[in-house]
Design a protein around this motif. Structure first.
Motif, short mmCIF file in Angstrom:
data_model
loop_
_atom_site.label_atom_id
_atom_site.label_comp_id
_atom_site.label_asym_id
_atom_site.label_seq_id
_atom_site.Cartn_x
_atom_site.Cartn_y
_atom_site.Cartn_z
N ARG A 264 0.83 -1.21 0.00
CA ARG A 264 0.00 0.00 0.00
C ARG A 264 0.86 1.24 0.00
O ARG A 264 0.60 2.21 -0.70
N GLN A 265 1.90 1.19 0.81
CA GLN A 265 2.85 2.28 0.91
C GLN A 265 3.44 2.60 -0.46
O GLN A 265 3.55 3.75 -0.86
N ARG A 266 3.78 1.55 -1.20
CA ARG A 266 4.40 1.76 -2.50
C ARG A 266 3.39 2.30 -3.50
O ARG A 266 3.72 3.12 -4.35
N VAL A 267 2.11 1.85 -3.39
CA VAL A 267 1.08 2.39 -4.28
C VAL A 267 0.89 3.88 -4.00
O VAL A 267 0.79 4.70 -4.92
N ALA A 268 0.87 4.24 -2.70
CA ALA A 268 0.68 5.65 -2.35
C ALA A 268 1.81 6.50 -2.94
O ALA A 268 1.59 7.59 -3.46
N LEU A 269 3.03 5.98 -2.90
CA LEU A 269 4.18 6.70 -3.48
C LEU A 269 4.03 6.82 -4.99
O LEU A 269 4.21 7.90 -5.56
N ALA A 270 3.65 5.70 -5.62
CA ALA A 270 3.51 5.71 -7.08
C ALA A 270 2.44 6.71 -7.49
O ALA A 270 2.60 7.47 -8.45
#
Lengths: 255, 361, 296
Positions: free
Chosen positions: B139-145
């Motif tokens: 989720r963290q990586r999706v938020a960054l993307a």
């Protein structure tokens, strides 16, 4: 408390809650004019219902009122729920909750005086306007609790990523609270179609609704037709409530 | 010109001054951190940069242009929220496409850029999933993307690692550093975790009570704290009440009650007679049965008052002089030996004069 | 600025609607209680025009009427007694049920709660009507009871159209309002507290009276308020089941508005009912607040 005593009294309480309703349903199929001993199974009270013009007219009125009132109350109640959640307005919660908190009879009689004072002929319109007034609060509560359960930062994230306030509402907030709005609409419909007290005072002689029709039958001459129409009305309510509780489990407890 | 300049920002809620006259400049390409305890005003400051809140006075300049009247959606600034704020009713791909859709970019280009973004965060096979089906790290990586896909000038990160467990947090820290280097976008990072701030940042602003206490590189913040708050908040620190007796050009002599005279580095401008504390990091203190005195060192004899076994190191609390307690660290390099000294053992401690900093009250 | 416009656009319509269809009617009712009754029902004009010009035509007559005849206060007191009895029996019926639900397995709880709620979503009149069948002279209950009494040579009794029928039905329609707040409270209790009490030597009754019950008092007070207040204004239950002896204050209000057509007096009764209910709630809230605080 000892476990067994607890279980026994719990079961007794459930029996107390359901037995009366079961009796009404059972007698609607009883082939006797009296709600006494069981004679045999029949559909004839349901047939009589569908040949009773006054009853059909009342059902039509009820449906019209419930559809109109629940639609208007859903729009206004959603706005109110959103305002309750979003803005700190001191009087708004009082204004929205008060009609739900005070005894219904007071709402009924004050609306009666009001309609007469403004010279509005009592009938479908006055009933519908009254129903909207008491349904707004229920929709508002359901919508607000749905909003309260939503992460505050979601609409902010939408704005942050380039959405206008309206886009943020349309694309993020609205889809997320839609189940709450729908559940609120179903509740408003149920409340409106079931309402007796406020309708009783605001109906005048012009219009009758299902609950008013049931009331006059109970008061004047009880026939098993009452059982039949009660059973149908219960089925409708049950259906709506089960759907509402599926969509938004918390909404049903608000009544 | 600095990429972002804050000029004398003030924001109060009723009587409470959340941000109280903050000014700073953030350069292009920087990894900048706002560090402080909860309630220090760092999140309020971040929300004002993002546009969710407005300062009562002061200016927020991006490329020299004032942003205060610009609504959040018109600012080339994106935020990674603490809760990630992924839209639960949209798939991962739809979430990432959202800022591109808002910019009315064509379908084909959107698809291409979403695909790239998913590749960048190694989630190519998760585009069709909903956020609820992902792990915390994903989720963290999706938020960054999602926040980076439309290439903002500035990325704001509000405690983005707080929800992750320790192992994952360290891994994500490395990923964040690499990501920032790769995309070259300026990051403003908000955290209350000082180790995280030291590990990630090019520069750190330590905030307290709505004010910036110190703005510096991580090593400067750690080694040369400017005041008592910074010294205490960052890492562990011995803070010993002291008075300046001799103030030299480079060195100074301090008088400590119950201990005597100590030599310390003069941070500059201190006058004889001023009062304050001596800030001394435990890992800069040597501890042993007998220590040879080298030039420029302070040495004291005392006894072990108590100790804490921490696994990698053991913390010894040494009593020196009359009732002065000083913490010192000793790494546990020898296996199977939890401690070298026991409570009551006589020991010597010493530190170089420039290990200690005098902080004026 | 734009934020304020949005605020008024969103809250404006519902506020306006409730102002027109709730606040104004309430004020009109308050005003009506000070007016004279019209000759053919309804209300006499507020302004009278005569040789001296227009002047206000208001009166305290309705309130004087209420206090001049004790019959009205007696009806009010009777209503209070019905409400108290109803509340008491709701509490003793609802408590074990709420305990049972709170103590059952987690996955069953939602269903058990829904089963409490469902009947009170069925039509209000139907729930009253059901008791008309159960208590009617030909019902199994009446026949059985009178058969039993007959064995001892006691005259047959009628159950329908009695205060008993009214209170029984009031308990029935109000029961869920007691179960829900009690359950909401009991569900939050830490089960470790009861384990600790048992560990320290308390038997099951002691655990109930020393631990569970005192901790559930906020739920008890909430339930009492939710049951008690609506009962004060109910008129349909006594109207259908009460006969002449079982009427409550709500019936009198209804009668003044729809049959006697003395609207000022009906309005005065409504206002006295509202003020009375507010006083009771205020006093109860103070008492409850103090007790809850002392317990905390």
């Amino acid at each position: 408390m000892p476990k067994r005593l607890l279980a026994a009294s719990g079961i007794a309480a459930y029996l107390f809650l359901y037995l009366p309703l079961v009796i009404v349903v059972a007698y609607s199929f009883n082939d006797s004019r009296l709600n006494a001993e069981w004679v045999g199974f029949t559909w004839r009270w349901y047939k009589a219902l569908f040949e009773d013009d006054a009853m059909l007219k009342a059902a039509g009125n009820s449906l019209f009122i419930a559809l109109t009132a629940s639609f208007a109350a859903t729009v206004l109640g959603t706005m109110a729920g959103y305002a309750l959640h979003r803005y700190r307005l001191r009087l708004l919660p009082v204004l929205i909750m008060a009609p739900l908190a005070i005894p219904e009879i007071l709402v009924g009689v004050s609306l009666l005086i009001f309609f007469v004072a403004v010279n509005l002929t009592l009938g479908l319109l006055s009933i519908t306007l009254s129903h909207i007034a008491f349904c707004i609060g229920f929709v508002a509560i359901v919508v607000r609790s749905r909003l309260a359960g939503m992460d505050e930062s979601l609409p902010e994230a939408a704005r942050d990523l380039g959405a206008s306030p309206w886009q943020a509402f349309r694309l993020v907030t609205f889809p997320l609270i839609a189940p709450g709005i729908l559940a609120g609409a179903l509740l408003a419909f149920t409340l409106s179609i079931d309402d007796f007290v406020i309708t009783f005072f605001t109906a005048g002689v012009g219009a009758s609704t299902l609950p008013l029709q049931i009331y006059s039958m109970i008061k004047i001459a009880v026939t098993p037709e009452v059982n039949a129409v009660s059973t149908l009305l219960m089925l409708l309510t049950l259906f709506l409530i089960v759907i509402a509780s599926r969509i938004s489990p918390d909404s049903v407890r608000g009544k | 010109m600095a990429l972002l300049e804050l000029r004398n920002i003030v924001r109060s809620f009723g009587d409470f001054a959340a941000v109280d006259g903050v000014s700073m400049m953030i350069e292009s390409g920087e990894f900048f951190t706002l560090l402080g305890p909860s309630g220090c005003g760092k999140t309020t400051l971040l929300r004002m940069i993002a546009g969710f809140d407005a300062p009562q006075s002061g200016e927020i300049l991006l490329d020299g242009k004032d942003l205060v009247a610009t609504p959040p959606e018109k600012r080339p600034i994106h935020t990674v929220f603490q809760s990630y704020a992924l839209f639960p009713h949209m798939t991962v791909a739809q979430n990432i496409a959202f800022p591109l859709r808002m910019r009315k970019i064509g379908k084909a280009e959107i698809n291409e850029r979403v695909k790239e973004a998913l590749d960048d965060v190694r989630l190519s096979d998760r585009g069709g999933r909903f956020p609820g089906e992902l792990s915390g790290g994903q989720r963290q990586r999706v938020a960054l993307a999602r926040a980076l896909v439309s290439r903002p000038r500035l990325l704001l990160l509000d405690e983005p690692l707080a929800a992750l467990d320790m192992k994952l947090r360290e891994q994500m820290q490395l990923e964040l550093i690499n990501l920032q280097k790769e995309v070259g976008i300026t990051f403003i990072y908000v955290t209350h975790d000082q180790t995280e701030a030291l590990a990630l940042s090019h520069r750190i602003a330590v905030m307290n009570g709505g004010k910036v206490e110190q703005l510096d590189e991580p090593s400067k913040i750690y080694d040369c704290p400017r005041n008592r708050f910074v010294a205490d908040f960052i890492g562990t620190c011995n803070l010993i009440e002291a008075k300046v007796t001799v103030a030299g050009e480079e060195k100074m002599v301090l008088e400590i009650d119950g201990l005597g005279e100590v030599t310390a580095r003069n941070p500059g401008g201190e006058l004889t007679g001023s009062k304050g504390v001596l800030a001394l990091r435990p890992e800069k203190i040597k501890i042993g049965q007998q220590i040879a005195l080298e030039s420029g060192e302070n040495r004291f004899r005392g006894k072990v008052h108590d100790f804490l076994y921490m696994g990698d190191v053991t913390v010894y609390i040494v009593e020196v002089g009359e009732g002065v307690h000083i913490e010192a660290l000793l790494p546990n390099s020898a296996a199977g030996r939890p401690r070298i000294f026991a409570a009551g053992d006589p020991v010597e401690i010493s530190w170089r004069y420039d290990a200690g900093v005098f902080l004026n009250d | 600025m734009t934020r304020n416009i949005g605020k008024w656009l969103i809250s404006g319509p519902p506020v306006f609607y409730l102002a027109v269809f709730f606040v104004i009617p309430t004020f009109i009712m308050v005003l009506a209680s000070f007016r004279h009754a019209g000759e053919f029902g309804g209300l006499a004009p507020i302004f009278l025009h005569d040789v001296r010009g227009a002047h206000l035509n208001l009166t305290l007559e309705s309130y004087r009427e209420y206090f001049s005849d004790f019959i009205y206060s007696r009806l009010f007191i009777k209503t209070l007694i019905y409400a108290l009895v109803t509340t008491f029996f709701c509490l003793v019926t609802a408590y074990p049920l709420a305990l049972l639900i709170a103590g059952s397995e987690k996955r069953h709880r939602d269903l058990l709660v829904l089963l409490v709620i469902l009947p009170f979503w069925s039509n209000f009149l139907i729930r009253i009507y059901a008791w008309m069948i159960i208590l009617g002279p030909q019902s199994a209950l009446s026949v059985g009871l009178n058969g039993f009494l007959g064995m001892f040579g006691i005259e047959p009794v009628g159950l329908l159209f009695t205060p008993f029928a009214v209170v029984l039905c009031l308990i029935y329609v109000q029961l869920p309002f007691m179960v829900l707040p009690l359950y909401a409270n009991l569900e939050k209790h830490d089960p470790a507290l009861l384990d600790a009490a048992q560990d320290l030597g308390a038997n099951s009754w002691q655990r109930f009276w020393r631990i569970t019950f005192p901790l559930s008092l906020p739920g008890v007070y909430a339930g009492i308020a939710l049951v008690f207040i609506p009962v004060l204004g109910i008129f349909a239950v006594p109207d259908i089941l009460g006969g002449t002896g079982g009427i409550m204050i709500g019936n009198l209000i209804k009668q003044e508005f729809l049959e006697a057509r003395d609207w000022p007096f009906g309005s005065a009764l409504s206002i006295i009912l509202t003020l009375g209910a507010l006083c009771i709630v205020g006093v109860a809230a103070m008492v409850a607040g103090r007790t809850v605080k002392n317990d905390a």
